[in-house]
Design a protein around this motif. Structure first.
Motif, PDB file in Angstrom:
ATOM      1  N   VAL A  99      46.660 -69.788  15.993  1.00 46.57           N
ATOM      2  CA  VAL A  99      46.578 -68.867  17.122  1.00 46.57           C
ATOM      3  C   VAL A  99      47.536 -69.396  18.187  1.00 46.57           C
ATOM      4  O   VAL A  99      47.277 -70.417  18.817  1.00 46.57           O
TER       5      VAL A  99
ATOM      6  N   GLY B 130      48.560 -61.550  23.264  1.00 47.13           N
ATOM      7  CA  GLY B 130      47.838 -61.923  24.466  1.00 47.13           C
ATOM      8  C   GLY B 130      48.601 -61.555  25.712  1.00 47.13           C
ATOM      9  O   GLY B 130      49.757 -61.122  25.678  1.00 47.13           O
TER      10      GLY B 130
ATOM     11  N   PRO C 183      37.998 -57.521  24.728  1.00 45.02           N
ATOM     12  CA  PRO C 183      38.765 -58.425  23.861  1.00 45.02           C
ATOM     13  C   PRO C 183      40.222 -57.996  23.759  1.00 45.02           C
ATOM     14  O   PRO C 183      40.536 -56.797  23.701  1.00 45.02           O
TER      15      PRO C 183
ATOM     16  N   TRP D 286      39.491 -62.705  14.788  1.00 39.75           N
ATOM     17  CA  TRP D 286      38.130 -62.544  14.274  1.00 39.75           C
ATOM     18  C   TRP D 286      38.172 -61.952  12.856  1.00 39.75           C
ATOM     19  O   TRP D 286      37.453 -62.415  11.966  1.00 39.75           O
TER      20      TRP D 286
ATOM     21  N   GLN E 251      42.713 -61.429  19.790  1.00 35.25           N
ATOM     22  CA  GLN E 251      41.391 -61.998  19.536  1.00 35.25           C
ATOM     23  C   GLN E 251      40.698 -61.265  18.402  1.00 35.25           C
ATOM     24  O   GLN E 251      40.128 -61.894  17.494  1.00 35.25           O
ATOM     25  N   ARG E 252      40.757 -59.945  18.416  1.00 39.01           N
ATOM     26  CA  ARG E 252      40.156 -59.192  17.313  1.00 39.01           C
ATOM     27  C   ARG E 252      40.866 -59.497  15.999  1.00 39.01           C
ATOM     28  O   ARG E 252      40.231 -59.582  14.942  1.00 39.01           O
TER      29      ARG E 252
ATOM     30  N   GLY F 112      42.771 -67.043  26.257  1.00 39.26           N
ATOM     31  CA  GLY F 112      41.535 -66.876  25.489  1.00 39.26           C
ATOM     32  C   GLY F 112      41.642 -67.321  24.045  1.00 39.26           C
ATOM     33  O   GLY F 112      41.019 -66.718  23.157  1.00 39.26           O
ATOM     34  N   LYS F 113      42.425 -68.390  23.777  1.00 39.57           N
ATOM     35  CA  LYS F 113      42.578 -68.886  22.407  1.00 39.57           C
ATOM     36  C   LYS F 113      41.249 -69.345  21.809  1.00 39.57           C
ATOM     37  O   LYS F 113      40.965 -69.106  20.636  1.00 39.57           O
TER      38      LYS F 113
ATOM     39  N   HIS G 263      38.134 -68.436  22.399  1.00 41.54           N
ATOM     40  CA  HIS G 263      37.297 -67.317  21.979  1.00 41.54           C
ATOM     41  C   HIS G 263      37.873 -66.644  20.734  1.00 41.54           C
ATOM     42  O   HIS G 263      37.125 -66.167  19.875  1.00 41.54           O
ATOM     43  N   ALA G 264      39.202 -66.601  20.634  1.00 39.70           N
ATOM     44  CA  ALA G 264      39.824 -65.983  19.461  1.00 39.70           C
ATOM     45  C   ALA G 264      39.459 -66.733  18.184  1.00 39.70           C
ATOM     46  O   ALA G 264      39.130 -66.122  17.157  1.00 39.70           O
TER      47      ALA G 264
END
Length: 847
Positions: free
Chosen positions: A38, A225, A19, A27, A23-24, A45-46, A48-49
């Motif tokens: 975001v 990112g 990750p 979360w 992203q973390r 990877g937006k 998944h974030a």
């Protein structure tokens, strides 16, 4: 670490992923109840974030045992929508559904994922009436339809998070306002609701986030990112003389592009309009018939099953080349795509970044886009776009403010979905950022419109859609009113459309009713990548059959060509300044160098800090060419304004032509109007701007056209009824009648004022027009008197006379000769700049 986050980490490990820190951060934020935006590059990877944080909370809700028991089934009390994913395009909902389902299936979680859009089948809709999935993908329109349900509050009683994809695309539109109002309603029911927006190309992240979360939260901006290099290349013409001087189809470049394409290298070819996509697809297939079966066409008017086959073909590699519009440049993760082509100038930096990001859709991989100019001056626009990207400049897109038609529609939606108390709903609506300044007087007026038709329409029963109950609750009681409202929910402005189907019954898609009305049996046209022959209209369906002979007629859908954006305009002006100093330029500039040098020799190049005005006299009359380089919408307002103000000083009739570089005023007046433009600073004043524009243009068709959209959104006219779709003439006639009624009996109606305001904002980009006028008034105005129009004027002349190709028209021959003479230098013979008068727009000044 929570059980949910531990599951997410194990899933990442199984895929060989690590990750990113952003992203973390996302979360953690969602688990802490924080909302915001975001804002990271495309392909970083937006999704998944934003998604995996709320998903981890769902896993936690299963408890320690439930998280490890892969066979657990959710009890009925725990079912219902928990995560809502809002996408601007229903065409990408299926792809999004697959992406959101992947971690759930990999971890054997007892959650369901589904879509609810205009493309959802009747069978799936019926199943969703019994149970909505825990993760639901929808559009703003379908979300409003869910809010229309009588038990809407119960539907979302367990909702924990809303994710809004491509927020930069929604926010500046009424669909964004519709989303804001829906989020305000959901937040009232679920005060702890987490709201996360996704965007890669927004100019002011803080403003965008505030529109998303509303007035009662401080938004969080999550950035970072992997950086992705953006490589912008051009397909240069073999010679500048071979390029058209106007138009947007650019078919002269089809064959050179075909030499660059390889169906074994997955490629998306983006166009700016659907008609352009149709023509380019057909032309490529004509030149490369051996690619049949390896090419696809994708845009929003093509039938759903065809679009899905194309999307599947991109993913599995069976389609190597796909021609598409914006239907594929938002929210789609097509990892196999290696190359992106942009036909024509992107007209905006954000649009080019978005489309370039579709290539090599992997974190850290470079984005590569090949731009294909459709006319000569677009070479400069492409070079300017590359420079703007290098400087990190992206244009800001202002959002709507107080669109009362959206409020009226929302009132009926809420009244249909359980009812409202005015005091509570007023406070709720004001939580939406676009309505933060809404006054109680304006709100009560809107309530009056839906309850009794307002001051003007109260005598007509059909406008009494909402009933006030004795206890003060406002409800829609009439079943027909509720059904009609559900059929018309939405803010997308479009002309009435008609289904196109082969004689055997297979649907190909939809085209506008107006286009079909002009067809006669036997007429051929291009649609859905086919040459078709029109047979007849039967039960609101245009029946067609394949046509063997070639056709060039293409449907024209509602909308217009993109104007040059503010960021791209500024970059273009700076680039022209460097060219004027003789500084070497990028390849596009060098390709256009003969024309630029001819312009500099015969006149001069526009430069920042001054306004270039050219004047010449031909057999047609006196020509004034002005080059602010601010885009066609601003130039349209400037031209109308200057024509009106000049006409007050000297009675005259003007013919106006505009493009993204400047505008032309053509008149038979013998007065020295060019010198007036230079000497009279009041002509460029912002004082009285709105009143002058209203006098010049708003008294005509523009405000009526805008009112039609407002009346439809507000539900005063219905595009669809229980009995079926309304025809274009019926819809327009109803809106036109209402417009005249309001103007006669309620000239101060907020809906009329909104129509005028939206014309100023949309048609002329009012804020940008004001800034441009202030700039032009301060700058010295440089007048160049010429014997013949110069190279920058040629596109304006060509557009005014209807010429789009220089190779077959007499005017084209004259312009080509002018170019030869200009490149050769002074002294060579040249014909006079005389062109046949054809269709043009005249504005008669009031004196």
């Amino acid at each position: 670490m929570s059980p949910g986050l531990a599951c997410i980490d194990r899933w990442f490990d199984a895929l060989g992923w690590t990750p990113w820190e952003f992203q973390r951060q996302a979360w953690r934020a969602s688990r802490d109840g924080r909302s915001g935006l975001v804002h990271v590059p495309t392909g970083a990877g937006k999704t998944h974030a934003a998604y995996l944080g709320p998903l981890s909370r769902l896993i936690d809700s299963l408890g320690p045992e439930g998280a490890s028991d892969r066979r657990r089934t959710l009890p009925k009390s725990e079912r219902g929508v928990r995560i809502l994913f809002v996408t601007p395009l229903r065409a990408v909902a299926r792809d999004t559904e697959l992406a959101l389902r992947a971690p759930i299936e990999a971890m054997d979680l007892p959650f369901t994922v589904g879509s609810r859009t205009g493309d959802t089948s009747a069978r799936e809709r019926a199943a969703q009436r019994e149970r909505l999935p825990e993760v639901l993908i929808t559009t703003p329109e379908s979300l409003s339809l869910l809010l229309c349900r009588e038990g809407a509050a119960e539907l979302f009683a367990r909702l924990e998070a809303v994710i809004v994809d491509e927020w930069h695309e929604l926010m500046p539109t009424k669909r964004g306002v519709q989303t804001e109002l829906a989020l305000a309603r959901l937040s009232r029911w679920r005060p702890e609701l987490v709201i996360l927006g996704l965007s890669a190309t927004v100019a002011r992240p803080k403003d965008a986030a505030q529109h998303l979360v509303g007035t009662e939260r401080e938004p969080l901006i999550i950035e970072g990112g992997p950086t992705r290099e953006v490589v912008v290349e051009s397909l240069l013409p073999e010679s500048i003389e071979a390029m058209p001087w106007t138009g947007h189809m650019g078919l002269a470049m089809v064959e050179p592009l075909c030499r660059q394409l390889d169906p074994d290298q997955s490629t998306l070819i983006f166009t700016n309009t659907r008609s352009q996509a149709e023509r380019w697809f057909m032309e490529i297939m004509r030149i490369r018939p051996q690619w049949h079966g390896r090419m696809g066409l994708h845009h929003g008017s093509i039938a759903l099953d065809v679009r899905r086959r194309v999307e599947a073909g991109i993913k599995d590699g069976s389609l190597g080349i796909v021609v598409a519009t914006s239907s594929l440049d938002l929210g789609v993760d097509f990892a196999p795509v290696e190359r992106v082509v942009q036909i024509g100038s992107p007209k905006g930096v954000a649009r080019l970044l978005q489309r370039a990001g579709r290539s090599s859709h992997r974190p850290g991989a470079a984005c590569r886009v090949l731009c294909v100019p459709t006319h000569a001056l677009e070479l400069l626009e492409i070079a300017a776009a590359r420079e703007a990207i290098a400087r990190g400049e992206v244009e800001a897109r202002p959002a709507s403010s107080l669109p009362l038609d959206c409020l009226i529609q929302h009132l009926v939606t809420v009244a249909t979905g359980g009812g409202f108390m005015p005091d509570a709903l007023f406070e709720e609506v004001r939580r939406a950022w676009s309505f933060r300044t809404l006054s109680r007087e304006e709100f009560d007026w809107a309530v009056g419109v839906v309850t009794d038709g307002g001051r003007t329409l109260r005598a007509y029963e059909r406008y009494r859609r909402v009933r006030r109950e004795p206890d003060g609750v406002h409800l829609v009681r009439d079943a027909r009113t509720a059904r009609t409202h559900r059929l018309n929910v939405g803010t997308i402005s479009s002309e009435p459309v008609m289904t196109v189907a082969l004689r055997g019954g297979r649907k190909l898609g939809t085209i506008e009713e107006d286009f079909v009305a002009r067809l006669r049996p036997g007429d051929g046209f291009i649609f859905a990548g086919r040459a078709l022959e029109f047979i007849r209209v039967h039960e609101m369906t245009a029946q067609v059959r394949p046509q063997r002979k070639s056709a060039t007629l293409t449907p024209r859908w509602a909308g217009s060509r993109f104007p040059l954006s503010s960021a791209l305009s500024a970059s273009l002006r700076r680039m022209l300044d460097r060219i004027a100093t003789g500084e070497p330029g990028p390849p596009e500039v060098e390709a256009a160098r003969p024309v630029l040098e001819a312009q500099a020799r015969r006149s001069r190049l526009p430069r920042p800090g001054e306004t270039l005005i050219e004047a010449c006299v031909t057999d047609e009359g006196s020509h004034l060419f002005v080059y602010p380089i601010e885009g066609r919408l601003v130039h349209e307002g400037l031209a109308a304004l200057l024509a009106l103000r000049l006409g007050r000083r000297v009675p005259a009739t003007f013919t106006i032509m505009i493009n993204d570089f400047g505008f032309e005023l053509l008149t038979r007046s013998t007065d020295d109007l060019a010198q007036r433009l230079v000497d009279d600073a009041s002509l460029w004043s912002t004082d009285g701007l709105v009143d002058d524009l209203r006098e010049a243009v708003l008294a005509g068709d523009l405000s009526l056209r805008q009112f039609r959209e407002i009346a439809r959104v507000a539900g005063l006219v219905q595009e669809r009824d229980i009995a079926g779709d309304r025809g274009a003439r019926q819809l327009h006639a109803g809106a036109s009648l209402l417009y005249q009624v309001f103007r006669e009996f309620e000239p101060t109606s907020p809906l009329l004022k909104q129509a005028e305001r939206e014309v100023l904002e949309r048609q002329f980009e009012e804020d940008r027009l004001v800034r441009t006028l202030e700039r032009l008034r301060r700058e010295p105005r440089i007048l160049v008197r010429m014997i013949q129009p110069g190279p920058l004027a040629w596109p304006l002349i060509a557009e005014r006379t209807g010429v789009t190709s220089l190779s077959t028209e007499s005017l084209g021959d004259r312009l080509a000769a002018l170019l030869s003479e200009a490149v050769a230098g002074p002294g060579a013979g040249a014909p006079t700049a005389r062109a046949p008068r054809r269709r043009s727009t005249a504005l008669r000044s009031r004196s």
